[in-house]
Enzyme design. Structure first.
Site, PDB file in Angstrom:
ATOM      1  N   ASP A 282      -6.650   2.250 -26.521  1.00 15.48           N
ATOM      2  CA  ASP A 282      -6.916   1.799 -25.146  1.00 15.48           C
ATOM      3  C   ASP A 282      -8.075   2.638 -24.607  1.00 15.48           C
ATOM      4  O   ASP A 282      -8.490   3.640 -25.202  1.00 15.48           O
ATOM      5  CB  ASP A 282      -5.656   1.910 -24.276  1.00 15.48           C
ATOM      6  CG  ASP A 282      -5.735   1.001 -23.043  1.00 15.48           C
ATOM      7  OD1 ASP A 282      -6.837   0.502 -22.732  1.00 15.48           O
ATOM      8  OD2 ASP A 282      -4.704   0.792 -22.374  1.00 15.48           O
TER       9      ASP A 282
HETATM   10  C1  NOJ Z   1      -7.119  -0.486 -19.936  1.00 17.10           C
HETATM   11  C2  NOJ Z   1      -5.839  -1.262 -19.987  1.00 17.10           C
HETATM   12  O1  NOJ Z   1      -4.742  -0.379 -20.126  1.00 17.10           O
HETATM   13  C3  NOJ Z   1      -5.793  -2.280 -21.106  1.00 17.10           C
HETATM   14  O2  NOJ Z   1      -4.647  -3.077 -20.942  1.00 17.10           O
HETATM   15  C4  NOJ Z   1      -7.019  -3.130 -21.110  1.00 17.10           C
HETATM   16  O3  NOJ Z   1      -6.957  -4.050 -22.159  1.00 17.10           O
HETATM   17  C5  NOJ Z   1      -8.239  -2.224 -21.261  1.00 17.10           C
HETATM   18  N1  NOJ Z   1      -8.294  -1.304 -20.156  1.00 17.10           N
HETATM   19  C6  NOJ Z   1      -9.540  -3.024 -21.345  1.00 17.10           C
HETATM   20  O4  NOJ Z   1      -9.803  -3.641 -20.148  1.00 17.10           O
END
Ligand code: NOJ
Length: 763
Positions: A282
């Site tokens: 992430d």
């Molecule tokens: C952070 C988030 O936790 C995740 O769910 C998301 O896919 C990513 N950012 C990319 O936007």
């Protein structure tokens, strides 16, 4: 026949950009093709493939293209149109090995057409509708050149303080697992290689929904049995359904961050579950290993992540900076890098990108003249799916449906709120294209409209909260206050109410209140809106609350004040029309809660399938020394699986085909469901099972199956469920998944509380 295939192979090889220049390796043979490519890559090119970057308005495009052409980037996200992505793919085609880029995005509940938020989709308990929303999202996203989505998000959430509750499918393992499978199949279609499919990347692996106190990004501390039993199955279901990717969670698990967790990523995901796809960190998660306190510096963080099996690093530069040095010093091995690169290349292969890097980008002359064109939306599906996701929580004296001839006061800060209607993670949705409740009601009432509108209150009077919610919305703030005083707004609303036959109040949360990084300590509707409701109630007019929110709220007071309550969550592009369909009776509501509504925040957690205890609270037999809070009624306000209709249903004649079940046998559980009211309608017949005594404490009941049934007024139908040993299995203390002989209770109901029960014995 043989000749023909060979000819076809030669044609496809000749036209392949990588292979045209180099030795012919059969594109049809995935493993050989990737191994060959890997052999020809430099270390820099390999590390480049592990880099996934976010494209923001501030990013110099020329620089990005240069980096891509140099082989330093493997994929991007947040750049979402064909004209934006084509030059990047062109740059990749100028790179030495011409390895295609992939383009990713958070397509969570729709792409251009925004469907209800995930929690709302789950409320439909309608697998066809949910699958339809995912398929349309895949079609729209792929038509915009996207190859992969960071979805489905299948984190079990049992703590509504967590803002991302809105993004998941609720509290129940069985329901979420069913939806996980449906969504993966919907995104990927017959194959993620097809032009109108996108690859699914299930998230957030793992247990993100169990962050302590519902505080986003926090720790998770959980027993292995609970993990295996309750929290892991939805990810597993997505993987078994073929999800090509996994996004790794930001939280730690029992003291080890998911991002550096070799047990999670290696032993469980790859070895035990046999996952062969792409593991993406992430946002910035690798560098966060330093802040978690498991890495002393970036070098160690990169080492831990690659060793754990994080293939692609989302938006941090540590792999690029640190992997060469780590390899040189022998702290990591070449195979650590190669394995990760292999997964990236394999995912691109599976997306069909080696065959045609432009499979979803298409030709410039075919680009839509206007990406936001109305003709690109799927409005009728959005309306139909949104109607199915609305949950009627209360309807005293048949306040609903409303008469179309009635004089209606429409009040509340969410009555004309196009942005909020879409919910958070609204992908490429355009607020101006979303139908507000006001628009939807006007559309039904047309010129005859006797609709008086008054805003009534701001979302909240707490300036600090408004600032928080608007933080980062640089272009235009999302939460815009009406400059009038609270009293002026209430007076106007009360005036409108006095002139009307009925009040419809659209109240709840702004969409940003149920989002990433939006944990709350308080589950009430904000005070400014509660003041409004109080004043409306005092007019004595029938009061209908149309709730918009992304998590269970505590609605004790509102449940007393309102005559009717319709939970609409954030219902998407066609939300206003869908809600109006229900309010005026053109659609009979059939949604059921996929998550328990607590009476108060202090009761959390309130999930229905908790473990049995030695001193349970027994309703009707109050007393000391049972498990309860003495200062409030025990039990939820609205239980899991609950939802009303404009008609009524009864269950009768519950029967089991036998009082015993052999291990390899089957049992039929049946019930007659009857529409006892005057309207046609749908309901969800739910099957729960309780293992009465086992080697471990078992839940008081667990959802094991359900059927959504449409019945004409007066119609009845026998519903059958098949129970097998598989439905009785659980993880024991040794994490062995097996059923244990003994007594089981079978319950069938229209919600999780009001059930009929029969028992059998597993021999
Ligand atoms: C952070 C988030 O936790 C995740 O769910 C998301 O896919 C990513 N950012 C990319 O936007």
């Amino acid at each position: 026949m043989k000749k023909l295939c060979l000819l076809g192979l030669l044609v496809s090889l000749a036209s392949h950009p990588v292979l045209a220049e180099t030795a012919p390796v059969p594109l049809e043979n995935k493993e050989a093709f990737i191994s060959d490519l890997l052999k020809r890559m430099t270390l820099e090119e390999k590390i480049g493939q592990l880099r996934l970057i976010s494209i923001g308005p501030e990013m110099p495009r020329e620089l990005i293209r240069k980096e891509i052409a140099a082989g330093n980037i493997g994929g991007t996200f947040n750049s979402i149109t064909r004209p934006e992505n084509r030059p990047m793919q062109d740059a990749a085609m100028r790179s030495r090995l011409k390895i295609p880029m992939f383009f990713a995005y958070d397509v969570i509940h729709g792409h251009r057409t925004i469907f209800p938020i995930s929690l709302a989709l789950a409320s439909s308990w309608d697998m066809d509708a949910i699958g339809r929303s995912g398929r349309i999202a895949a079609k729209e996203a792929s038509a915009d050149s996207l190859d992969i989505t960071f979805a489905p998000m299948v984190d079990i959430s049992r703590d509504p303080r967590w803002g991302r509750t809105s993004e998941g499918f609720g509290e129940d393992t069985y329901l979420v697992s069913r939806i996980a499978k449906v969504m993966v199949k919907a995104y990927q279609g017959q194959s993620p290689a097809l032009p109108d499919s996108i690859m699914a990347s299930v998230k957030h692996f793992a247990l993100y929904g169990a962050v302590e106190g519902g505080r986003d990004y926090n720790i998770v501390d959980m027993s292995p049995v609970k993990m295996y039993q309750d929290y892991l199955p939805p990810y597993r279901a997505a993987i078994d359904a073929g999800a090509g990717g996994v996004m790794v969670a930001l939280n730690s698990i029992n003291g080890v961050p998911a991002t550096s967790n070799t047990w999670l990523m290696n032993d469980l995901l790859r070895k035990e579950w046999g996952f062969k796809g792409l593991a993406v960190s992430d946002h910035g998660a690798i560098i966060e290993l330093i802040r978690h306190g498991v890495a002393k510096d970036g070098r160690e963080a990169a080492k831990l992540a690659i060793k754990a099996g994080i293939d692609m690093s989302m938006n941090d530069s540590l792999y690029g900076k640190e992997l060469p040095g780590l390899l040189k010093s022998g702290e990591i091995e070449q195979k650590d890098i190669d394995n990760a690169v292999r997964e990236v290349l394999a995912a691109k292969y599976d997306m069909g990108l080696f065959k045609d890097p432009y499979v979803r980008i298409g030709k410039a002359e075919d680009d839509p003249a206007d990406t936001n064109a109305e003709s690109r939306l799927h409005r009728s599906d959005a309306r139909d799916i949104a109607r199915r996701s609305l949950v009627l929580l209360k309807n005293q004296n048949d306040t609903l449906p409303l008469q179309k001839t009635a004089k209606i006061a429409l009040v509340g800060p969410l009555a004309k709120a196009p942005i909020d209607m879409m919910g958070s993670w609204a992908a490429a949705g355009v607020p101006a294209q979303s139908v507000t409740l006001y628009d939807g009601m006007r559309n039904v009432l047309g010129d005859k409209a006797q609709l008086v509108y008054a805003r009534g209150s701001n979302i909240t009077a707490d300036k600090k909260v408004v600032d928080y919610l608007n933080f980062l919305n640089f272009d235009a703030p999302e939460v815009v206050d009406d400059p009038r005083t609270a009293q002026q707004m209430i007076d106007e609303a009360v005036n409108a109410a006095r002139q009307s036959d009925v009040i419809v109040a659209a109240v709840g949360e702004s969409r940003g209140m149920s989002h990433e990084s939006s944990s709350r300590t308080d589950l009430h509707i904000p005070a400014s809106q509660r003041d409004l409701i109080k004043a409306l109630k005092a007019t004595g007019k029938p009061l209908v609350l149309v709730l918009m929110n992304g998590r269970p709220l505590s609605l004790l007071e509102e449940n007393q004040q309102a005559d009717a309550i319709l939970e609409t969550w954030f219902s998407g592009t066609e939300g206003g029309n869908a809600i109006a369909d229900v309010l005026f009776g053109d659609y009979n509501p059939s949604g059921k809660l996929p998550i328990t509504f607590p009476r108060s925040v202090g009761q959390i957690p309130t999930y229905y399938n908790h473990l049995t205890i030695g001193r349970p609270f027994t309703p009707g037999k109050p007393g000391n020394y049972t498990s309860q809070y003495f200062d409030d009624t025990t039990g939820p306000l609205f239980p899991f699986g609950y939802g009303l209709s404009y008609t009524s249903f009864s269950l009768s004649d519950m029967a089991l085909s036998s009082t015993t079940l052999n291990k390899s046998g089957k049992l039929d559980a049946s019930v007659t469901v009857k529409n006892t009211g005057k309207r046609d309608g749908e309901t969800v017949v739910q099957l729960y099972i309780q293992d009465v005594a086992g080697s471990m404490i078992r839940p008081i009941k667990e959802l094991k199956n359900f059927q959504k049934v449409m019945l004409k007024a007066g119609e009845e139908k026998a519903i059958h469920f098949t129970i097998t040993e598989d439905d009785l299995k659980f993880y024991n203390a040794q994490l062995k998944y097996a059923a244990e002989p003994g007594d089981f209770n079978v319950q069938i109901g229209l919600d999780s509380q009001d059930v009929k029960q029969q028992s059998f014995e597993l021999l």
